[in-house]
Design an enzyme around this catalytic site. Structure first.
Site, PDB file in Angstrom:
ATOM      1  N   ASP A   1       0.847  -1.193   0.000  1.00  0.00           N
ATOM      2  CA  ASP A   1       0.000   0.000   0.000  1.00  0.00           C
ATOM      3  C   ASP A   1       0.880   1.240   0.000  1.00  0.00           C
ATOM      4  O   ASP A   1       1.949   1.244   0.616  1.00  0.00           O
ATOM      5  CB  ASP A   1      -0.923   0.007   1.223  1.00  0.00           C
ATOM      6  CG  ASP A   1      -2.048   1.016   1.089  1.00  0.00           C
ATOM      7  OD1 ASP A   1      -3.173   0.610   0.755  1.00  0.00           O
ATOM      8  OD2 ASP A   1      -1.803   2.218   1.313  1.00  0.00           O
TER       9      ASP A   1
ATOM     10  N   ARG B   1     -14.070   1.689   8.611  1.00  0.00           N
ATOM     11  CA  ARG B   1     -14.222   0.443   7.865  1.00  0.00           C
ATOM     12  C   ARG B   1     -12.922  -0.349   7.706  1.00  0.00           C
ATOM     13  O   ARG B   1     -12.958  -1.503   7.275  1.00  0.00           O
ATOM     14  CB  ARG B   1     -14.801   0.737   6.471  1.00  0.00           C
ATOM     15  CG  ARG B   1     -13.836   1.534   5.589  1.00  0.00           C
ATOM     16  CD  ARG B   1     -14.510   2.238   4.435  1.00  0.00           C
ATOM     17  NE  ARG B   1     -13.543   2.993   3.658  1.00  0.00           N
ATOM     18  CZ  ARG B   1     -13.059   4.184   4.012  1.00  0.00           C
ATOM     19  NH1 ARG B   1     -13.438   4.748   5.134  1.00  0.00           N
ATOM     20  NH2 ARG B   1     -12.184   4.819   3.237  1.00  0.00           N
TER      21      ARG B   1
ATOM     22  N   ASN C   1      -8.660   1.580  -7.327  1.00  0.00           N
ATOM     23  CA  ASN C   1      -8.113   2.242  -8.502  1.00  0.00           C
ATOM     24  C   ASN C   1      -8.186   1.285  -9.686  1.00  0.00           C
ATOM     25  O   ASN C   1      -7.542   0.232  -9.697  1.00  0.00           O
ATOM     26  CB  ASN C   1      -6.655   2.646  -8.219  1.00  0.00           C
ATOM     27  CG  ASN C   1      -6.018   3.419  -9.336  1.00  0.00           C
ATOM     28  OD1 ASN C   1      -5.952   2.940 -10.463  1.00  0.00           O
ATOM     29  ND2 ASN C   1      -5.541   4.607  -9.023  1.00  0.00           N
ATOM     30  N   PHE C   2      -8.984   1.648 -10.697  1.00  0.00           N
ATOM     31  CA  PHE C   2      -9.187   0.747 -11.817  1.00  0.00           C
ATOM     32  C   PHE C   2      -7.911   0.559 -12.631  1.00  0.00           C
ATOM     33  O   PHE C   2      -7.648  -0.528 -13.156  1.00  0.00           O
ATOM     34  CB  PHE C   2     -10.307   1.262 -12.722  1.00  0.00           C
ATOM     35  CG  PHE C   2     -10.902   0.191 -13.587  1.00  0.00           C
ATOM     36  CD1 PHE C   2     -11.791  -0.727 -13.065  1.00  0.00           C
ATOM     37  CD2 PHE C   2     -10.557   0.095 -14.926  1.00  0.00           C
ATOM     38  CE1 PHE C   2     -12.331  -1.726 -13.851  1.00  0.00           C
ATOM     39  CE2 PHE C   2     -11.094  -0.902 -15.726  1.00  0.00           C
ATOM     40  CZ  PHE C   2     -11.983  -1.809 -15.183  1.00  0.00           C
TER      41      PHE C   2
ATOM     42  N   CYS D   1     -10.107 -12.758 -18.618  1.00  0.00           N
ATOM     43  CA  CYS D   1      -9.454 -11.809 -17.724  1.00  0.00           C
ATOM     44  C   CYS D   1     -10.325 -10.562 -17.596  1.00  0.00           C
ATOM     45  O   CYS D   1     -11.366 -10.444 -18.247  1.00  0.00           O
ATOM     46  CB  CYS D   1      -8.056 -11.453 -18.245  1.00  0.00           C
ATOM     47  SG  CYS D   1      -8.032 -10.298 -19.646  1.00  0.00           S
TER      48      CYS D   1
ATOM     49  N   CYS E   1     -15.572   5.587  -2.775  1.00  0.00           N
ATOM     50  CA  CYS E   1     -16.038   5.732  -1.399  1.00  0.00           C
ATOM     51  C   CYS E   1     -15.876   7.170  -0.915  1.00  0.00           C
ATOM     52  O   CYS E   1     -16.575   7.603  -0.004  1.00  0.00           O
ATOM     53  CB  CYS E   1     -15.318   4.753  -0.481  1.00  0.00           C
ATOM     54  SG  CYS E   1     -13.533   4.967  -0.403  1.00  0.00           S
TER      55      CYS E   1
ATOM     56  N   CYS F   1      -4.737 -11.166 -22.451  1.00  0.00           N
ATOM     57  CA  CYS F   1      -4.648 -12.627 -22.272  1.00  0.00           C
ATOM     58  C   CYS F   1      -4.914 -13.413 -23.551  1.00  0.00           C
ATOM     59  O   CYS F   1      -5.047 -14.634 -23.501  1.00  0.00           O
ATOM     60  CB  CYS F   1      -5.631 -13.084 -21.189  1.00  0.00           C
ATOM     61  SG  CYS F   1      -7.371 -13.089 -21.689  1.00  0.00           S
TER      62      CYS F   1
END
Length: 342
Positions: free
Chosen positions: A55, A66, A126-127, A166, A181, A243
């Protein structure tokens, strides 16, 4: 059989054989926020032999609602999430090896960070990082478990390279929402439910129960009492860039962006040129009359109306600015002189 895992061993699909297998496994969790801490605690309590937490951030007050491994003291000490999580997990199960890595996951370092692991768990918000995980999974053959939640909505899917579509294959079938969030909030029950599905799938895979793995993309809303599953087995694309038959791993080979806005946080991250001497940086700032807070992992200070966090790996967070052009101008006009390595 020790008392610690006795109830899990008595669960016949795992048994003593499965417990022994778990002890030999290495799971990498990317992200140590809500999903990451929930996954990590369950896996460590369950006896997975080695858990690596990656992280880039530190613990803040808004995390405590949370993100279950953290305390108020962690906030006051400005501890990186991975470090604080490791300390707590060490008190939960001292037998398990927990590695804490305070780094930003990028195309340049992800292969090094996940090398040798048996499974990756997505706990990011994070996409772009998810697609990076997807590429490195396809290239390395390491399975991973996608997970996401916002508000009261959650989603999870287990991806096995060479056997399932994938995430890149499924892009057209994922919700086109930009909520986070930070913008839409999140309630902890949906976090726990997503993590429960992720950990269950992890336990199945790590103990060799491949036939029990879920074949569907699962989504649910715990507030509206809705749930759906999509059978995605037929959606694997032979021409997929990640893939397919001739992969190019577009996210893994993408250049690292130096300036990036952190979603919903009114913050710009500036990637540095490598490890930074925080003691020396503190000395330089002090000579300029700037008061600092420092620990072994990061240094924080205020300049003008900005709050700045500098990490030992060279990254900088510019809090109070979401506009990239403005952030670049601020950095060029003022911060370059402070942060440039001598």
């Amino acid at each position: 059989m020790t008392d610690r895992y006795s109830r899990q061993v008595r669960f016949s699909p795992i048994g003593q054989k499965g417990q022994d297998q778990l002890a030999d496994c290495h799971v990498v969790i990317i992200g140590a926020g809500a999903l990451g801490t929930a996954n990590a605690e369950q896996l460590v309590r369950g006896g997975v032999g080695h858990v690596t937490l990656i992280d880039r951030d530190h613990v803040e007050w808004s995390n405590l609602q949370r993100q279950q491994l953290y305390t108020e003291q962690d906030v006051q000490d400005h501890l990186p999430k991975a470090v604080a999580a490791k300390r707590r997990l060490g008190k939960v199960n001292s037998v398990v090896s927990v590695t804490a890595i305070v780094e930003d996951v990028t195309p340049e370092n992800i292969e090094r960070l996940v090398r040798g692991s048996d499974l990756m768990i997505d706990a990011t918000d994070n996409f772009g990082v998810r697609m990076l995980i997807n590429d490195v999974a396809a290239k390395s053959g390491i399975p991973w478990i996608f997970g996401a939640c916002v508000g009261s909505y959650g989603m999870t899917y287990t991806i096995r390279p060479g056997q399932t579509p994938c995430l890149h294959c499924l892009l057209e079938h994922l919700p086109k929402q930009q909520e986070t969030c930070e913008t839409s909030g999140v309630i902890s029950p949906v976090v726990q439910l997503v993590a429960a599905h992720q950990v269950t799938e992890a336990l199945k895979y790590l103990t060799g129960a491949d036939n029990a793995l879920r074949q569907t993309l699962l989504s649910f809303d715990v507030w509206d009492n809705q749930q759906s599953q999509i059978n995605v087995g037929s959606l694997r694309q032979s021409a997929c860039l990640s893939c397919g038959e001739d992969p190019v791993y577009p996210y893994l080979n993408a250049p690292t962006v130096q300036f990036v806005t952190l979603c919903g946080r009114d913050t710009v991250q500036i990637r540095g040129e490598g490890p930074r001497d925080l003691v020396r940086l503190e000395q330089e700032l002090t000579t300029r009359g700037i008061s600092c807070l420092r620990n072994p992992y990061l240094l924080m200070f205020k300049a003008d109306h900005y709050r700045i966090t500098a990490f030992a790996d060279g990254r900088i967070l510019l809090h109070g600015e979401a506009n990239l052009q403005q952030a670049k101008q601020v950095y060029e006009n003022y911060f370059t002189g402070i942060f440039t390595k001598k």
